[in-house]
Design a protein around this motif. Structure first.
Motif, PDB file in Angstrom:
ATOM      1  N   LEU A 191      -3.920 128.646  38.060  1.00 16.62           N
ATOM      2  CA  LEU A 191      -3.544 129.154  39.377  1.00 16.62           C
ATOM      3  C   LEU A 191      -3.148 127.955  40.230  1.00 16.62           C
ATOM      4  O   LEU A 191      -3.893 126.973  40.319  1.00 16.62           O
ATOM      5  CB  LEU A 191      -4.702 129.889  40.041  1.00 16.62           C
ATOM      6  N   SER A 192      -1.989 128.039  40.854  1.00 12.27           N
ATOM      7  CA  SER A 192      -1.509 126.876  41.593  1.00 12.27           C
ATOM      8  C   SER A 192      -0.631 127.295  42.762  1.00 12.27           C
ATOM      9  O   SER A 192      -0.167 128.440  42.838  1.00 12.27           O
ATOM     10  CB  SER A 192      -0.713 125.951  40.667  1.00 12.27           C
ATOM     11  N   LYS A 193      -0.412 126.358  43.655  1.00 13.46           N
ATOM     12  CA  LYS A 193       0.572 126.505  44.717  1.00 13.46           C
ATOM     13  C   LYS A 193       1.732 125.560  44.424  1.00 13.46           C
ATOM     14  O   LYS A 193       1.513 124.385  44.127  1.00 13.46           O
ATOM     15  CB  LYS A 193      -0.055 126.186  46.078  1.00 13.46           C
ATOM     16  N   PHE A 194       2.932 126.126  44.497  1.00 12.72           N
ATOM     17  CA  PHE A 194       4.131 125.350  44.172  1.00 12.72           C
ATOM     18  C   PHE A 194       4.954 125.166  45.441  1.00 12.72           C
ATOM     19  O   PHE A 194       5.176 126.116  46.197  1.00 12.72           O
ATOM     20  CB  PHE A 194       4.958 126.075  43.111  1.00 12.72           C
ATOM     21  N   TYR A 195       5.400 123.921  45.679  1.00 10.92           N
ATOM     22  CA  TYR A 195       6.155 123.590  46.879  1.00 10.92           C
ATOM     23  C   TYR A 195       7.481 122.945  46.487  1.00 10.92           C
ATOM     24  O   TYR A 195       7.539 122.125  45.562  1.00 10.92           O
ATOM     25  CB  TYR A 195       5.377 122.614  47.768  1.00 10.92           C
ATOM     26  N   TYR A 196       8.535 123.317  47.219  1.00  6.67           N
ATOM     27  CA  TYR A 196       9.867 122.758  46.971  1.00  6.67           C
ATOM     28  C   TYR A 196      10.512 122.426  48.305  1.00  6.67           C
ATOM     29  O   TYR A 196      10.360 123.165  49.281  1.00  6.67           O
ATOM     30  CB  TYR A 196      10.726 123.776  46.218  1.00  6.67           C
ATOM     31  N   VAL A 207      -2.735 122.270  41.642  1.00  6.09           N
ATOM     32  CA  VAL A 207      -3.497 123.121  40.726  1.00  6.09           C
ATOM     33  C   VAL A 207      -4.832 123.448  41.371  1.00  6.09           C
ATOM     34  O   VAL A 207      -5.677 122.568  41.573  1.00  6.09           O
ATOM     35  CB  VAL A 207      -3.695 122.427  39.368  1.00  6.09           C
ATOM     36  N   GLU A 208      -5.012 124.725  41.705  1.00  3.76           N
ATOM     37  CA  GLU A 208      -6.244 125.157  42.361  1.00  3.76           C
ATOM     38  C   GLU A 208      -7.333 125.476  41.347  1.00  3.76           C
ATOM     39  O   GLU A 208      -8.487 125.120  41.525  1.00  3.76           O
ATOM     40  CB  GLU A 208      -5.966 126.369  43.244  1.00  3.76           C
ATOM     41  N   LYS A 209      -6.965 126.190  40.294  1.00  2.83           N
ATOM     42  CA  LYS A 209      -7.914 126.508  39.229  1.00  2.83           C
ATOM     43  C   LYS A 209      -7.195 126.400  37.891  1.00  2.83           C
ATOM     44  O   LYS A 209      -6.031 126.759  37.762  1.00  2.83           O
ATOM     45  CB  LYS A 209      -8.472 127.922  39.377  1.00  2.83           C
ATOM     46  N   SER A 210      -7.921 125.909  36.898  1.00  2.10           N
ATOM     47  CA  SER A 210      -7.349 125.777  35.567  1.00  2.10           C
ATOM     48  C   SER A 210      -8.437 125.984  34.531  1.00  2.10           C
ATOM     49  O   SER A 210      -9.543 125.440  34.667  1.00  2.10           O
ATOM     50  CB  SER A 210      -6.721 124.382  35.392  1.00  2.10           C
ATOM     51  N   ARG A 211      -8.132 126.805  33.544  1.00  2.00           N
ATOM     52  CA  ARG A 211      -9.070 127.032  32.446  1.00  2.00           C
ATOM     53  C   ARG A 211      -8.320 126.761  31.142  1.00  2.00           C
ATOM     54  O   ARG A 211      -7.296 127.372  30.870  1.00  2.00           O
ATOM     55  CB  ARG A 211      -9.624 128.452  32.464  1.00  2.00           C
ATOM     56  N   ILE A 212      -8.847 125.828  30.377  1.00  2.00           N
ATOM     57  CA  ILE A 212      -8.176 125.384  29.154  1.00  2.00           C
ATOM     58  C   ILE A 212      -9.167 125.389  28.007  1.00  2.00           C
ATOM     59  O   ILE A 212     -10.282 124.881  28.132  1.00  2.00           O
ATOM     60  CB  ILE A 212      -7.597 123.964  29.326  1.00  2.00           C
ATOM     61  N   THR A 213      -8.762 125.976  26.909  1.00  2.00           N
ATOM     62  CA  THR A 213      -9.546 125.889  25.682  1.00  2.00           C
ATOM     63  C   THR A 213      -8.580 125.652  24.541  1.00  2.00           C
ATOM     64  O   THR A 213      -7.540 126.305  24.443  1.00  2.00           O
ATOM     65  CB  THR A 213     -10.387 127.162  25.449  1.00  2.00           C
ATOM     66  N   GLY A 214      -8.894 124.674  23.716  1.00  2.00           N
ATOM     67  CA  GLY A 214      -7.973 124.360  22.637  1.00  2.00           C
ATOM     68  C   GLY A 214      -8.557 123.376  21.653  1.00  2.00           C
ATOM     69  O   GLY A 214      -9.466 122.603  21.968  1.00  2.00           O
ATOM     70  N   VAL A 215      -8.020 123.416  20.456  1.00  2.00           N
ATOM     71  CA  VAL A 215      -8.451 122.505  19.405  1.00  2.00           C
ATOM     72  C   VAL A 215      -8.000 121.089  19.763  1.00  2.00           C
ATOM     73  O   VAL A 215      -6.831 120.850  20.051  1.00  2.00           O
ATOM     74  CB  VAL A 215      -7.842 122.931  18.054  1.00  2.00           C
ATOM     75  N   GLY A 216      -8.942 120.157  19.777  1.00  2.00           N
ATOM     76  CA  GLY A 216      -8.620 118.770  20.061  1.00  2.00           C
ATOM     77  C   GLY A 216      -8.571 118.426  21.533  1.00  2.00           C
ATOM     78  O   GLY A 216      -8.309 117.277  21.893  1.00  2.00           O
ATOM     79  N   ILE A 217      -8.804 119.395  22.414  1.00  2.00           N
ATOM     80  CA  ILE A 217      -8.793 119.131  23.854  1.00  2.00           C
ATOM     81  C   ILE A 217     -10.189 118.706  24.272  1.00  2.00           C
ATOM     82  O   ILE A 217     -11.123 119.503  24.278  1.00  2.00           O
ATOM     83  CB  ILE A 217      -8.362 120.380  24.648  1.00  2.00           C
TER      84      ILE A 217
END
Length: 825
Positions: A191-196, A207-217
């Motif tokens: 979840l993020s806010k993008f500005y241009y 990046v406000e919230k981030s959930r990551i799951t992965g092999v080797g992370i």
């Protein structure tokens, strides 16, 4: 009373006669399980139908049912299913991709009617291109899934793979429609806010919230910066779209007629807008162009939807399919913003005994606002993380994600969490990272680099080394690094030690102090070849060229004052102790000297207008510029009163740019110029890098010998062009091999002042002959031209170089063949 009941019965009968049947469901891809938007759903034998939405869902209402319902979409095999005589029912479809080939369309008279639609869309691009907005911001949700698929029998029967599948058997298995297992290895949500902002063009993602799951992370901070929407931007109003580092021409590019053919398929209602439906396909099947369907608003000629793919025949390696689906919405100011985008990249088996890979990216944007742009200082860092970016639990994501996860995606999360904990998976993933980065993660430290563990050359004989550095787990403010090596022939101990303090991660500000004792080579200094690992390794084995023992101390300050503008200053003390016959004449006494010490103060300014930088743990990582050049200006001064033996000044200018030249391919050029002021020994001059190895490198002049030329004022241009199949795609037999032509042109001007010529004697104090350095004629440039072929067997590259000038020099090679290996798409 009777009249009241009679009226009620009449009302019920009337409502029953207008009662509708409702059929709903979801259309998905049988191979990937992903939704198929914009599919056509129709009751068989009637004109009653609807289109699926971006999530593949449909809802069809009908007064009367037929016996079955049919779903069709371009590029897929149509399917039908029987209907029950019920007022409401759910019918889902899994469509199988088809090997679609567009037939030739013949128009009896006049122009193809699709051409005028495209012409109008192109003429009105400036009204709808989001780059014309002064600024906008949006709240974005991005998810990424990476799966292993097309697992071969040989691969699945390997003992290590069977150990994995045995553990995963207890979890719901994910399969495609053909029953083949899909093995998820990575899943992320952001979840993020993008500005241009425009003028200058700047982008930023928070990046406000981030959930990551992965092999080797093992650490999510770096990964969280590249899994957001900033790296998932696809604007079809640009002439060229960069995908997997390749440039693809848009169906509504200015030069559309040179790349595409079109067919007007239909006119449909999409939401409240009446749209033309056009099929697009490349004129040449191997061009980097799209095939698929686009929807164009009948009234405004704005893009409404796209569903495009890169055909299998395109000149790409390993990739079986790239598919982009997009839905666009207008802003208050008029230009369009993609509200939803879905991208699939399917990588085939590299060999028959391996597996394939499927990467899926999804981005949705809401709360889109236009208005006053943020100040340029706000965009100083392209991607930033909120302090609590990793704190969201399952309940948080269930409430806050813009689109709910499907049952398959929930199963993916469970499977990846289980997979990454399996010991054999952890072993192989850590091993792969060790090979790729050179360092092995051990708690809060990293051991390496592995290329420095063993070496052999004529000075050191067998050389063994070992090093370590702290990771971000140790500290995000301090970084410590050390390396030691020992040569069994010269019996010398070499070392490197460094400490870095990060003062500010927003305006990247660091202080570092380092010391090193190492064997180096004149013109082949390690510090200048860090980005050319194969060439550096090849030049460090065997016979060393003009080696010297380099003992140095360096104090560095670095700060990014605003986006793209980096200032670096150094205080550098170096001791030069030659391990070959070398002498120079001391400026004042004119006595023979063989070693010297320099104390150098240096300052440099580097500017990349649209360069994307992320903070990779405790280091800055550049993703390069997209349009504008990178410029660097450096000045250094050797000072005697700080302990140096020689006074001098150096001024250098560097310019690099990547150029998209349309259907001709991509060019890259580097311009380098400089001057050394003062009387100095030739190791301080610019010793132009030659290449006597078999391996090609873009950093060297590939027909020049080592130490052939040195200059105290110089200017060079290196130009490299990649035709991306433009020439070879037109040769019937060659185009099947997917070879790609490349070209090189390297030009060097240089000269040496008289005082620096006489500074270096031709004989030593005993009258023995000394090797010195070659000089360029100021009016005669060094020129070499090259051509070659890359992508041979999807890996090898071969270049042929012709030396045009200075053919009479001793040992000059008029022609050279260089090879290299590269994994490119």
């Amino acid at each position: 009373m009777i009249r009241r009941y009679f009226f009620l019965l009449l009302l019920l009968a009337s409502s029953q006669s207008f009662a509708q049947h409702v059929i709903k469901g979801k259309i998905t891809d049988a191979e990937t399980g992903d939704p198929i938007p914009f599919a056509s759903i129709i009751l068989k034998g009637t004109t009653t139908g609807v289109n699926s939405d971006f999530e593949g869902n449909y809802n069809l209402e009908a007064k009367k049912l037929s016996d079955s319902i049919t779903v069709s979409y371009l590029g897929y095999i149509s399917a039908s299913k029987a209907l029950q005589n019920q007022p409401e029912q759910t019918v889902n479809f899994q469509l199988k991709p088809s090997d679609f080939e567009m037939e030739a369309f013949v128009f009896e008279a006049g122009e193809n009617p699709a051409f005028e639609i495209i012409r109008q869309a192109v003429e009105r691009k400036e009204y709808f291109d989001k780059r014309n907005l002064s600024s906008y911001e949006s709240k974005n949700y991005t998810k990424i899934e990476i799966d292993v698929d097309h697992v071969s029998d040989d691969f699945s029967h390997r003992r290590s793979v069977q150990k994995i599948t045995a553990i995963l058997d207890s979890i719901k298995q994910l399969t495609n429609d053909e029953g083949q297992k899909i093995l998820p290895v990575f899943f992320s949500e952001t979840l993020s806010k993008f500005y241009y902002r425009n003028n200058p063009v700047l982008r930023k993602e928070v990046v406000e919230k981030s959930r990551i799951t992965g092999v080797g992370i093992t650490d999510g901070s770096t990964t969280s910066q590249i899994t957001g929407s900033a790296f998932q931007e696809y604007n079809f109003y640009k002439n060229w779209l960069t995908i997997v580092e390749k440039d693809f021409v848009s169906p509504i590019a200015d030069g559309w007629k040179a790349y595409y053919d079109y067919d007007l398929l239909d006119s449909v209602l999409v939401g409240a807008d009446s749209c033309y439906v056009l099929q697009v396909y490349p004129r040449r099947e191997q061009d980097l162009a799209f095939t698929g369907t686009i929807w164009i608003n009948k009234e405004t000629y704005a893009l409404k939807q796209v569903d495009l793919a890169i055909p299998k025949e395109a000149n790409l390696n390993f990739i079986e399919r790239i598919k982009i689906q997009q839905e666009l919405v207008p802003t208050e100011a008029g230009p369009l913003i993609p509200s939803k985008s879905r991208v699939q990249i399917k990588i085939g088996q590299i060999t028959p005994k391996t597996a394939g890979l499927l990467a899926k990216f999804y981005t949705s944007a809401d709360s889109i606002r236009t208005g006053e742009p943020k100040p340029t200082s706000f965009f100083n860092q392209a991607v930033t993380l909120e302090l609590d970016y990793a704190s969201g639990d399952d309940e948080f994501w269930k409430i806050n994600r813009q689109d709910p996860l499907s049952e398959e995606e929930l199963a993916v999360l469970q499977m990846v969490d289980t997979l990454k904990r399996i010991p054999i998976v952890r072993f192989f993933s850590e091993g792969l990272k060790f090979f790729g980065t050179g360092y092995l993660n051990v708690g809060k430290f990293e051991v390496g680099p592995w290329p420095g563990f063993f070496n052999y050359n004529d000075i050191e004989g067998v050389r063994l080394g070992m090093g370590a550095r702290t990771s971000v787990k140790f500290s995000n403010k301090w970084e410590l690094e050390g390396y030691g090596a020992y040569g069994f022939q010269d019996e010398e101990f070499k070392y490197t030690a460094k400490v870095k303090r990060i003062l500010d991660r927003f305006h990247w500000t660091t202080l570092s102090l380092s010391t090193q004792k190492e064997i180096d080579q004149v013109g082949l200094e390690i510090s200048n070849l860090q980005g050319n690992s194969v060439f550096l390794a090849a030049s460090r084995f065997g016979t060393l060229r003009r080696p010297f023992l380099n003992t140095n101390y360096n104090f560095q300050f670095q700060r990014e004052f605003f986006k793209g503008f980096l200032f670096t200053s150094n205080l550098h003390v170096r001791q030069f102790d030659p391990l070959f016959d070398f002498y120079f004449l001391e400026k004042d006494t004119r006595e023979y000297e063989s070693n010297f010490e320099t104390t150098e103060v240096q300052a440099s300014l580097r500017y990349g207008k649209d360069e994307i930088i992320i903070i990779n743990d405790n280091a800055r990582t550049s993703f390069g510029p997209s349009k504008w050049p990178i410029v660097q200006l450096s000045y250094a001064k050797g000072i005697k009163w700080l302990g140096g033996d020689i006074a001098y000044s150096k001024l250098d200018f560097y310019l690099y740019q990547r150029l998209n030249v349309g259907m001709l391919g991509v060019s890259r050029y580097e311009l380098f110029a400089g001057k050394v002021f003062g009387e100095v020994p030739y190791p301080i001059l610019n010793n132009h890098l030659g290449n006597e190895t078999l391996f090609y490198t873009s950093a060297a002049f590939n027909t020049m010998n080592f130490n052939e030329f040195a200059s105290d004022q110089y200017a060079s241009l290196r130009y490299r062009h990649y035709f991306e199949g433009f020439l070879l795609n037109r040769i019937p037999v060659i185009k099947k091999l997917k070879w790609r032509a490349v070209a090189n042109a390297n030009i060097l001007y240089g000269s040496v002042s008289d005082k620096n010529i006489t500074n270096t004697p031709n004989v030593d104090p005993l009258g023995n002959h000394l090797e010195t350095f070659g000089r360029l004629d100021p009016s005669k440039p060094y020129v070499e031209l090259g051509y070659g072929v890359e992508n041979i067997f999807k890996f090898f590259r071969i270049d042929f170089f012709h030396r045009i000038t200075y053919l009479d020099n001793p040992g000059a090679k008029p022609f050279a063949v260089k090879i290299s290996g590269q994994l490119i798409l």
